[in-house]
Design a protein around this motif. Structure first.
Motif, PDB file in Angstrom:
ATOM      1  N   THR A  78       0.818  -1.211   0.000  1.00  0.00           N
ATOM      2  CA  THR A  78       0.000   0.000   0.000  1.00  0.00           C
ATOM      3  C   THR A  78       0.854   1.264   0.000  1.00  0.00           C
ATOM      4  O   THR A  78       0.335   2.368  -0.231  1.00  0.00           O
ATOM      5  N   PHE A  88       1.043  -0.697  -5.082  1.00  0.00           N
ATOM      6  CA  PHE A  88      -0.325  -0.747  -5.588  1.00  0.00           C
ATOM      7  C   PHE A  88      -0.598   0.449  -6.514  1.00  0.00           C
ATOM      8  O   PHE A  88      -1.230   0.316  -7.559  1.00  0.00           O
ATOM      9  N   SER A  89      -0.117   1.626  -6.125  1.00  0.00           N
ATOM     10  CA  SER A  89      -0.360   2.834  -6.916  1.00  0.00           C
ATOM     11  C   SER A  89       0.320   2.758  -8.278  1.00  0.00           C
ATOM     12  O   SER A  89      -0.257   3.146  -9.304  1.00  0.00           O
ATOM     13  N   THR A 145      -7.874  -2.911  -4.635  1.00  0.00           N
ATOM     14  CA  THR A 145      -6.710  -3.448  -3.921  1.00  0.00           C
ATOM     15  C   THR A 145      -7.137  -4.211  -2.666  1.00  0.00           C
ATOM     16  O   THR A 145      -8.187  -3.917  -2.082  1.00  0.00           O
ATOM     17  N   VAL A 188      -5.073  -6.549   0.714  1.00  0.00           N
ATOM     18  CA  VAL A 188      -3.835  -7.091   1.289  1.00  0.00           C
ATOM     19  C   VAL A 188      -4.096  -8.486   1.836  1.00  0.00           C
ATOM     20  O   VAL A 188      -5.219  -8.843   2.199  1.00  0.00           O
TER      21      VAL A 188
END
Length: 209
Positions: free
Chosen positions: A149, A153-154, A165, A167
């Protein structure tokens, strides 16, 4: 005896000469009119003076308030003065596993090949695990460790608009891209590159007042 001498008064009170008393209008009405006019003038002057005082004091208050706001308002810092943004990982530093959760065949391989052309490292490629197979309704799902994160992810998300997204408990640094049923293709490379540039560009801080 003169014609102007009252009867019975003889000549003792005889009026002589050619000057006669004249009758004058009473002064009372004129005084009332003049007094009323003077009162109107006084009241008008007093009202005008009051308005002037109100404007003066109101103007001073506005000036002071505006000056106070300008003194408290801090201009936005120049781009050169902005703190450096946290460094995001580059595509070459991110390993992406590509899984197909749709009934359509071949999507995982063609997507992985395109991501490789865009500089990403490719890990595993195949069908999605049973927990996600045909259960991802959006364009895609990015799955990774909690640390993903912070930037991974970005960066991967710039390649596929609308990807969600999540986790999991993994401790590795790789990311799973699970292709959903709404997937058609990755975003055009030009759009993805522009999104990646914008992601790495710090946003200016607005002025605070």
């Amino acid at each position: 005896m003169s014609m102007l001498t009252p009867p019975g008064m003889g000549g003792k009170y005889r009026i002589t000469g050619d000057v006669y008393p004249r009758m004058r209008r009473p002064q009372r009405r004129r005084r009332i009119v003049l007094g009323a006019a003077a009162a109107v003038l006084v009241l008008g002057a007093a009202g005008w003076g009051t308005l002037q005082l109100v404007d003066v004091f109101s103007g001073d208050g506005k000036t002071k308030t505006t000056a106070g706001k300008q003194a408290d308002c801090k201009p936005a810092p120049k781009p050169s003065a902005l703190p450096a943004a946290a460094a995001l990982p580059k595509p070459a530093q991110i390993t992406v596993n590509v899984y197909n959760a749709t009934p359509r065949s071949g999507l995982a391989k063609t997507t992985a090949d395109e991501l490789k052309k865009r500089g990403f490292l490719i890990g595993k490629v195949g069908n999605a695990p049973a927990a996600y197979d045909k259960k991802v309704t959006g364009t895609g799902l990015l799955l990774g460790a909690p640390g993903a994160t912070k930037g991974m992810f970005s960066v991967v998300g710039t390649q596929l608009k609308g990807a969600t997204t999540k986790v999991d408990a993994r401790t590795t640094a790789d990311i799973d891209l699970i292709i959903g049923t709404a997937f058609k293709t990755l975003d055009p490379k030009a759009a993805a590159d522009a999104a990646l540039v914008a992601l790495n560009k710090p946003k200016p801080v607005p002025a605070r007042c």
